[in-house]
Design a protein around this motif. Sequence first.
Motif, mmCIF file in Angstrom:
data_model
loop_
_atom_site.group_PDB
_atom_site.id
_atom_site.type_symbol
_atom_site.label_atom_id
_atom_site.label_comp_id
_atom_site.label_asym_id
_atom_site.label_seq_id
_atom_site.Cartn_x
_atom_site.Cartn_y
_atom_site.Cartn_z
ATOM 1 N N LYS A 189 -5.889 -0.278 -15.250
ATOM 2 C CA LYS A 189 -4.917 0.338 -14.955
ATOM 3 C C LYS A 189 -4.630 0.498 -13.556
ATOM 4 C CE LYS A 189 -4.036 5.453 -15.427
ATOM 5 N NZ LYS A 189 -4.453 6.675 -16.006
ATOM 6 N N VAL A 190 -5.758 0.147 -12.666
ATOM 7 C CA VAL A 190 -5.553 -0.014 -11.305
ATOM 8 C C VAL A 190 -4.898 -1.346 -10.826
ATOM 9 C CG1 VAL A 190 -6.592 0.061 -8.714
ATOM 10 C CG2 VAL A 190 -7.559 1.738 -10.476
ATOM 11 N N ASN A 196 -2.712 -2.810 -12.733
ATOM 12 C CA ASN A 196 -1.296 -2.720 -13.049
ATOM 13 C C ASN A 196 -0.465 -1.932 -12.002
ATOM 14 O OD1 ASN A 196 -1.849 -4.223 -15.541
ATOM 15 N ND2 ASN A 196 -1.917 -2.179 -16.645
ATOM 16 N N ARG A 197 -1.410 -0.861 -11.309
ATOM 17 C CA ARG A 197 -0.450 -0.060 -10.307
ATOM 18 C C ARG A 197 -0.289 -0.941 -9.182
ATOM 19 N NH1 ARG A 197 -3.070 5.907 -11.482
ATOM 20 N NH2 ARG A 197 -1.722 6.261 -13.409
ATOM 21 N N ILE A 198 -1.424 -1.624 -8.685
ATOM 22 C CA ILE A 198 -1.263 -2.477 -7.791
ATOM 23 C C ILE A 198 0.073 -3.511 -7.964
ATOM 24 C CG2 ILE A 198 -2.225 -4.524 -6.405
ATOM 25 C CD1 ILE A 198 -4.992 -3.067 -6.745
ATOM 26 N N ALA A 199 0.269 -4.198 -9.113
ATOM 27 C CA ALA A 199 1.327 -5.084 -9.274
ATOM 28 C C ALA A 199 2.635 -4.427 -9.363
ATOM 29 C CB ALA A 199 0.973 -5.828 -10.717
ATOM 30 N N GLU A 200 2.570 -3.039 -9.828
ATOM 31 C CA GLU A 200 4.092 -2.366 -9.841
ATOM 32 C C GLU A 200 4.347 -1.941 -8.320
ATOM 33 O OE1 GLU A 200 2.916 1.114 -12.180
ATOM 34 O OE2 GLU A 200 3.096 -0.037 -14.107
ATOM 35 N N ALA A 201 3.273 -1.859 -7.486
ATOM 36 C CA ALA A 201 3.505 -1.543 -6.202
ATOM 37 C C ALA A 201 4.211 -2.821 -5.228
ATOM 38 C CB ALA A 201 2.414 -0.964 -5.554
ATOM 39 N N TRP A 217 0.798 -1.134 0.005
ATOM 40 C CA TRP A 217 0.004 0.041 0.113
ATOM 41 C C TRP A 217 0.923 1.181 0.101
ATOM 42 C CZ3 TRP A 217 -4.858 0.917 -0.985
ATOM 43 C CH2 TRP A 217 -5.534 2.360 -0.732
ATOM 44 N N PRO A 218 1.935 1.412 0.844
ATOM 45 C CA PRO A 218 2.813 2.622 1.016
ATOM 46 C C PRO A 218 3.417 2.838 -0.552
ATOM 47 C CG PRO A 218 3.014 1.210 2.733
ATOM 48 C CD PRO A 218 2.164 0.459 1.669
ATOM 49 N N HIS A 219 3.646 2.312 -1.337
ATOM 50 C CA HIS A 219 4.157 2.112 -2.729
ATOM 51 C C HIS A 219 3.202 2.284 -3.894
ATOM 52 C CE1 HIS A 219 7.664 0.839 -0.791
ATOM 53 N NE2 HIS A 219 7.063 -0.216 0.031
ATOM 54 N N LEU A 220 1.654 2.125 -3.278
ATOM 55 C CA LEU A 220 0.783 2.263 -4.350
ATOM 56 C C LEU A 220 0.492 3.668 -5.035
ATOM 57 C CD1 LEU A 220 -1.321 0.837 -6.064
ATOM 58 C CD2 LEU A 220 -2.772 1.050 -4.301
ATOM 59 N N ASP A 221 0.438 4.076 -6.173
ATOM 60 C CA ASP A 221 0.253 5.249 -6.730
ATOM 61 C C ASP A 221 -1.025 6.098 -6.059
ATOM 62 O OD1 ASP A 221 -1.792 6.688 -8.973
ATOM 63 O OD2 ASP A 221 0.405 7.354 -9.329
ATOM 64 N N VAL A 222 -1.038 7.305 -5.767
ATOM 65 C CA VAL A 222 -2.112 8.015 -5.060
ATOM 66 C C VAL A 222 -3.527 7.835 -5.734
ATOM 67 C CG1 VAL A 222 -2.949 10.278 -4.373
ATOM 68 C CG2 VAL A 222 -0.616 9.556 -3.888
ATOM 69 N N ASP A 223 -3.366 7.925 -7.087
ATOM 70 C CA ASP A 223 -4.649 8.014 -8.042
ATOM 71 C C ASP A 223 -5.104 6.433 -7.647
ATOM 72 O OD1 ASP A 223 -4.468 10.550 -8.813
ATOM 73 O OD2 ASP A 223 -3.381 9.766 -10.639
ATOM 74 N N ALA A 224 -4.634 5.439 -7.597
ATOM 75 C CA ALA A 224 -4.958 4.194 -7.697
ATOM 76 C C ALA A 224 -5.450 4.047 -6.094
ATOM 77 C CB ALA A 224 -4.066 3.172 -7.607
ATOM 78 N N LYS A 225 -5.040 4.309 -5.159
ATOM 79 C CA LYS A 225 -5.342 4.465 -3.947
ATOM 80 C C LYS A 225 -6.897 5.094 -3.731
ATOM 81 C CE LYS A 225 -1.142 4.628 -1.285
ATOM 82 N NZ LYS A 225 -0.459 5.469 -0.374
ATOM 83 N N GLN A 226 -6.936 6.432 -4.425
ATOM 84 C CA GLN A 226 -8.122 6.904 -4.313
ATOM 85 C C GLN A 226 -9.349 6.139 -5.104
ATOM 86 O OE1 GLN A 226 -8.593 9.673 -2.551
ATOM 87 N NE2 GLN A 226 -10.653 9.624 -2.803
ATOM 88 N N THR A 264 -10.629 1.139 6.630
ATOM 89 C CA THR A 264 -10.448 1.397 7.988
ATOM 90 C C THR A 264 -9.052 1.725 8.323
ATOM 91 O OG1 THR A 264 -10.004 -0.639 8.703
ATOM 92 C CG2 THR A 264 -12.275 -0.217 8.649
ATOM 93 N N GLN A 265 -8.083 1.654 7.543
ATOM 94 C CA GLN A 265 -6.833 1.957 8.165
ATOM 95 C C GLN A 265 -5.828 2.431 6.995
ATOM 96 O OE1 GLN A 265 -4.877 -1.459 9.712
ATOM 97 N NE2 GLN A 265 -6.756 -2.445 10.579
ATOM 98 N N SER A 266 -6.340 2.719 5.902
ATOM 99 C CA SER A 266 -5.482 3.480 4.761
ATOM 100 C C SER A 266 -5.528 4.971 5.177
ATOM 101 C CB SER A 266 -5.802 3.413 3.255
ATOM 102 O OG SER A 266 -7.287 3.939 3.255
ATOM 103 N N GLU A 267 -4.686 5.613 5.299
ATOM 104 C CA GLU A 267 -4.631 7.164 5.399
ATOM 105 C C GLU A 267 -5.120 7.813 4.169
ATOM 106 O OE1 GLU A 267 -0.733 8.517 6.897
ATOM 107 O OE2 GLU A 267 -0.545 6.843 7.935
ATOM 108 N N PHE A 268 -6.039 8.753 4.532
ATOM 109 C CA PHE A 268 -6.588 9.505 3.331
ATOM 110 C C PHE A 268 -5.551 10.673 2.968
ATOM 111 C CE2 PHE A 268 -10.228 7.080 4.657
ATOM 112 C CZ PHE A 268 -10.866 6.896 3.635
ATOM 113 N N VAL A 269 -4.531 10.830 3.690
ATOM 114 C CA VAL A 269 -3.546 11.895 3.405
ATOM 115 C C VAL A 269 -2.357 11.358 2.880
ATOM 116 C CG1 VAL A 269 -2.100 14.225 4.066
ATOM 117 C CG2 VAL A 269 -4.475 13.544 4.984
ATOM 118 N N ASP A 270 -2.191 11.325 1.589
ATOM 119 C CA ASP A 270 -0.944 10.648 0.997
ATOM 120 C C ASP A 270 0.056 11.608 0.646
ATOM 121 O OD1 ASP A 270 -1.920 7.833 1.178
ATOM 122 O OD2 ASP A 270 -3.455 8.254 -0.174
#
Length: 66
Positions: free
Chosen positions: A33-34, A36-41, A10-19, A60-66
Amino acid sequence: MEQIRIQKWWPHLDVDAKQWLRENVRAAVIPAKVQNRIAEAGGPIDDPLLSDDDWDFVTTQSEFVD
């Protein structure tokens, strides 16, 4: 095969994919696209891409401020 824990990639995942994941919790289909970004992370590439525990983390645990 052991599930790759979301906390590791998760910390390595692109912000757009997280959103996208936050806005589409428990989506039946995740866009390529999402995926692929998960795999890249360092996340899983097999289906199902995200487990129930992963989705719980997103809500519940992901931070909304990346």
